[in-house]
Design a protein around this motif. Structure first.
Motif, short mmCIF file in Angstrom:
data_model
loop_
_atom_site.label_atom_id
_atom_site.label_comp_id
_atom_site.label_asym_id
_atom_site.label_seq_id
_atom_site.Cartn_x
_atom_site.Cartn_y
_atom_site.Cartn_z
N ILE A 164 6.75 10.62 -5.13
CA ILE A 164 7.60 10.63 -3.94
C ILE A 164 8.72 9.60 -4.17
CG2 ILE A 164 7.65 10.15 -1.46
CD1 ILE A 164 4.62 10.96 -1.46
N GLU A 222 11.81 6.90 -3.62
CA GLU A 222 11.76 5.72 -2.76
C GLU A 222 12.27 5.96 -1.34
OE1 GLU A 222 13.15 2.08 -4.47
OE2 GLU A 222 12.52 0.94 -2.71
N PHE A 231 4.92 1.54 -3.52
CA PHE A 231 4.56 1.77 -4.92
C PHE A 231 3.54 2.90 -5.03
CE2 PHE A 231 1.51 0.73 -8.41
CZ PHE A 231 2.31 1.15 -9.46
N TYR A 232 2.55 2.85 -4.15
CA TYR A 232 1.50 3.87 -4.17
C TYR A 232 2.09 5.27 -3.97
CZ TYR A 232 -3.05 6.04 -3.11
OH TYR A 232 -4.16 6.82 -3.12
N LEU A 233 2.97 5.40 -2.97
CA LEU A 233 3.58 6.71 -2.69
C LEU A 233 4.46 7.15 -3.87
CD1 LEU A 233 4.54 6.18 1.07
CD2 LEU A 233 2.68 7.59 0.19
N ARG A 234 5.21 6.21 -4.42
CA ARG A 234 6.09 6.56 -5.55
C ARG A 234 5.27 6.95 -6.77
NH1 ARG A 234 10.52 2.38 -6.90
NH2 ARG A 234 11.36 4.17 -8.02
N SER A 235 4.12 6.32 -6.94
CA SER A 235 3.30 6.63 -8.11
C SER A 235 2.76 8.06 -8.03
CB SER A 235 2.15 5.64 -8.25
OG SER A 235 1.10 6.00 -7.36
N ARG A 236 2.96 8.72 -6.88
CA ARG A 236 2.55 10.12 -6.74
C ARG A 236 3.76 11.04 -6.80
NH1 ARG A 236 -1.33 7.76 -8.25
NH2 ARG A 236 -3.28 7.55 -7.08
N LEU A 260 8.68 8.05 5.16
CA LEU A 260 7.31 8.37 5.57
C LEU A 260 6.67 7.18 6.29
CD1 LEU A 260 5.31 10.13 2.69
CD2 LEU A 260 5.49 10.89 5.05
N LEU A 261 6.87 6.00 5.73
CA LEU A 261 6.24 4.81 6.30
C LEU A 261 6.88 4.42 7.64
CD1 LEU A 261 5.76 2.67 3.07
CD2 LEU A 261 4.04 4.01 4.28
N ALA A 308 5.74 6.89 10.24
CA ALA A 308 4.35 6.59 10.61
C ALA A 308 4.30 5.39 11.57
CB ALA A 308 3.54 6.29 9.36
N ARG A 326 5.22 -3.16 0.44
CA ARG A 326 5.68 -2.81 -0.91
C ARG A 326 4.60 -2.11 -1.72
NH1 ARG A 326 10.17 -6.05 -2.48
NH2 ARG A 326 9.55 -5.90 -4.64
N GLU A 327 3.37 -2.51 -1.50
CA GLU A 327 2.24 -1.86 -2.18
C GLU A 327 2.17 -0.39 -1.80
OE1 GLU A 327 -0.84 -3.51 -3.78
OE2 GLU A 327 0.91 -4.67 -4.38
N ALA A 328 2.40 -0.13 -0.50
CA ALA A 328 2.34 1.24 -0.01
C ALA A 328 3.47 2.07 -0.62
CB ALA A 328 2.41 1.27 1.51
#
Lengths: 441, 246
Positions: A395, A397, A388-393, A403-404, A407, A384-386
């Motif tokens: 991207i 949901e 949030f991090y991606l969305r904060s840029r 992406l995750l 990966a 979930r942290e990841a």
């Protein structure tokens, strides 16, 4: 005995005179013996340890099990825009062989192959001396005798023989299309003599059929220093049952690289049995699975280090959404003489939903003392942290999740040695997300 | 640019921010200083829209819009950027792929063309160079195996590429040696512009020697207890936060 098992036995009694190699005494005996073994054991059920998480017997209860008819007329391929697996391997220079309803439709004589490479129908292969040891596979009695079922009923398939030092110039692509409901029993036999090399692609998908059963066995025998790359895509219809086994015997310094991508079918089970017969051989048995709805996908893998100085790598990655179920059962056996074995086995699963379930049972059975072996299993959720991090840029949901997930699967795709095939697998995984996203949106 | 009024925020039912009032104008750099546990990071997360931060009272208006009504990626596309204190490691996603996905997602959300690979590559190279972000870092999985300094430089690179209107820097100095700090501060200073506002959150005055703020606020126990000019930093360095923590 279940109705399904009885159905198979009746099919054998009715059709055995018409099955390929019917005139061969050794094969007749082999089929009869296999049928007897199958009849005694019945279809595998969950009380068998090897089938603890997959109830094939129950799944086959509702399936159409009489042999699929011989196709007549043209088969219409699904639209590639909707089913990306149709386009997989398409841009790679390759020899394409088409099966419909488990029956060979291509004219093999029309395939132009290099010297030393012989491609033939199963019937012709069974008449060749090299084929007999492959059909007399030692692992037949393992894992619930389902290979025995195929031995008794095998109806069609190909034989690929590559002479000493010869190379298959471009990959052989076997395309299996299901056009009508029913059961198909396909057997492919592959023998690579010393130093021979080949790449085989397999695509399994529906082209009209809905409720069908695929029973597929590939037997591989690699001579000294031979190398085989095998890449398989399973994208069967939503109501289909797909049962596939790969058996492989590896002589000294030979190399097997096997990868399977599992996307389709209501229930699928993909089995691999790898046995090292000579030193210095190498086996890579890997796969990726992405399931949704109520799909069930099982990977079963046994790697038998019967001789010293061989290495094996197994990596299976599974993504499960909705109420789907994944299974991994793997075993690395290191026999008493198999010193200096290097065996590794890993399975990772990603659950996208609270209702998804993963069953993983990795096992090591080690009887030698100077070996390097490791195995592991993880089951987790998206970080979930990841997200949030991606969305904060910026991207969104779904894209962040995709992406995750990509990966996560990518480690498995990385194991495919054929670069263009690897890219196609990645594209297929991406299209799975898109298809899936539309469904859940 | 940003107007926070009487903001109360609770985490797990416990009130952390107890009525924050803060107005940040375009072109200004505001520093928020305060002891550990004063609510500095909570403020940054609630502005970025992280889950688990419950606004119980108050409002946040950003460029005339209700920021709290926007979801995380909408805020980012609208120009809000948080440089993380602890950037998250994302195995399997290369820094390059991530940067391109993020930039194009924001451009798309704003109705602009997506950048093609050559144009993007040129832009990244141009922005990476002053920050000592090497091609090798760009090819590696995002933040995986990055040193503390590399992670912070990667954050500033993201900021330089995404060109936000409001940048919030959460403890950007933590874990940096003096040389790394200078590189990061220089990167931030280059981005100062009349159209851009910045909120620099820090425990120590050290960072503010390099990023000189226009206004300094002291946050303690969930409230802004003092506001002053850049000279306030030196005062705090001498006296510590003792008087506010008491």
């Amino acid at each position: 005995m279940t109705d399904a098992a009885r159905n198979f036995i009746e099919t054998y009694e009715r059709e055995r005179a018409a099955l390929p190699g019917a005139g061969l005494a050794w094969l007749g005996a082999r089929r009869a013996e296999a049928l007897k073994a199958f009849a005694e054991a019945g279809l595998p059920h969950r009380r068998l340890e090897d089938w603890r998480y997959t109830d094939l017997s129950r799944a086959l209860g509702g399936a159409t099990l009489s042999p699929a008819p011989l196709p007549d007329g043209a088969v219409v391929l699904p639209d590639a825009a909707k089913r990306a697996s149709v386009a997989a391997f398409h841009d790679i220079d390759r020899h394409v062989i088409v099966f419909v309803n488990g029956r060979l439709r291509s004219d093999l004589s029309g395939t132009k192959l290099p010297a030393g490479v012989t491609l033939m129908s199963l019937g012709n292969a069974l008449n060749s001396t090299w084929a007999r040891p492959l059909v007399e596979t030692k692992v037949e009695a393992q894992a619930g005798n389902v290979i025995a079922l195929n031995t008794a009923l095998m109806r069609d398939g190909i034989g690929l023989h590559i002479a000493r030092g010869a190379k298959l110039d471009t990959p052989l692509h076997l395309l299996f299309l299901a056009n009508d409901d029913g059961a198909s029993h396909v057997r492919n036999l592959v023998r690579l003599e010393e130093g021979a090399e080949a790449t085989i692609f397999e695509t399994h998908l529906d082209a009209g059929a809905r409720n069908y059963f695929v029973d597929h066995v590939t037997d591989v025998s690699l001579g000294k220093g031979a190398a085989l790359t095998h890449v398989k895509i399973q994208d069967e219809a939503a109501d289909a049952i797909h049962l596939a086994s790969l058996t492989a015997e590896l002589a000294a310094s030979s190399k097997l690289s096997s990868f399977s991508l599992t996307l389709g079918a209501k229930l699928s089970r993909s089995q691999s049995f790898v046995t090292f017969r000579g030193e210095g051989a190498e086996a890579h048995v890997n796969g990726a699975t992405a399931l949704s709805g109520t799909q069930h996908g099982d990977h079963f893998c046994i790697v038998d280090h019967a001789v010293p100085n061989c290495s094996s790598r197994t990596l299976f990655k599974t993504v499960l959404d909705n109420a789907s179920t994944g299974v991994f059962q793997g075993k690395v056996i290191v026999r008493p003489d198999a010193q200096k074995t290097d065996g590794r086995q890993m399975t990772n699963a990603l659950l996208l939903s609270r209702d998804a379930a993963m069953n993983a049972k990795p096992e090591l059975e080690i009887y030698a003392d100077d070996v390097q072996c490791a195995h592991g299993s993880t089951i987790g959720e998206l970080n979930r942290e990841a997200i949030f991090y991606l969305r904060s840029r910026g991207i969104d949901e779904p894209t962040a999740r995709q992406l995750l997930i990509s990966a996560f699967l990518d480690d498995a795709f990385e194991t495919v040695p054929h670069e263009a095939a690897r890219d196609d697998l990645r594209k297929l995984a991406a299209s799975w997300f898109e298809r899936h996203r539309e469904k859940t949106a | 640019m940003l107007e926070i009024k009487n903001l109360h925020v609770a985490v797990d039912g416990k009130e952390i921010l107890k009525g924050i009032d803060l107005t940040v104008e375009a072109g200004k750099v505001h520093a928020i200083m305060g002891p550990n546990g004063s609510g500095k990071s909570t403020l940054s997360y609630v502005l970025a829209g992280r889950d688990g931060y419950e606004v119980t009272e108050g409002s946040v208006v950003y460029k005339g819009r209700d920021l709290l009504a926007m979801n995380v990626d909408e805020r980012a596309a609208a120009g809000v950027f948080l440089a993380f204190q602890y950037p998250i490691e994302i195995p399997g996603v290369t820094t390059m792929t991530f940067l391109r996905t993020a930039l194009n997602a924001q451009r798309k959300a704003r109705g602009e063309d997506e950048l093609d690979a050559p144009r993007f590559l040129k832009l990244v190279r141009e922005k990476s160079k002053p920050l000592n972000v090497t091609d090798d870092m760009l090819k590696r999985a995002l933040n995986v195996g990055f040193s503390g300094g590399e992670k912070k430089r990667a954050e500033i690179l993201q900021m330089a590429l995404l060109e936000p209107s409001l940048a919030i820097l959460d403890e950007t100095d933590s874990g940096l040696d003096i040389d790394a700090l200078k590189v990061v501060a220089e990167g931030v200073n280059t981005l100062r512009s009349p159209e851009r506002a910045m909120v620099v959150i820090t425990h120590y005055q050290r960072l503010l020697d390099y990023i000189v703020p226009d206004v300094i606020h002291v946050l303690s126990k969930g409230r802004i207890v003092r506001t002053g000019g850049k000279e306030l930093a030196g005062e705090l360095e001498r006296t510590g936060y003792a008087e506010f923590a008491a």
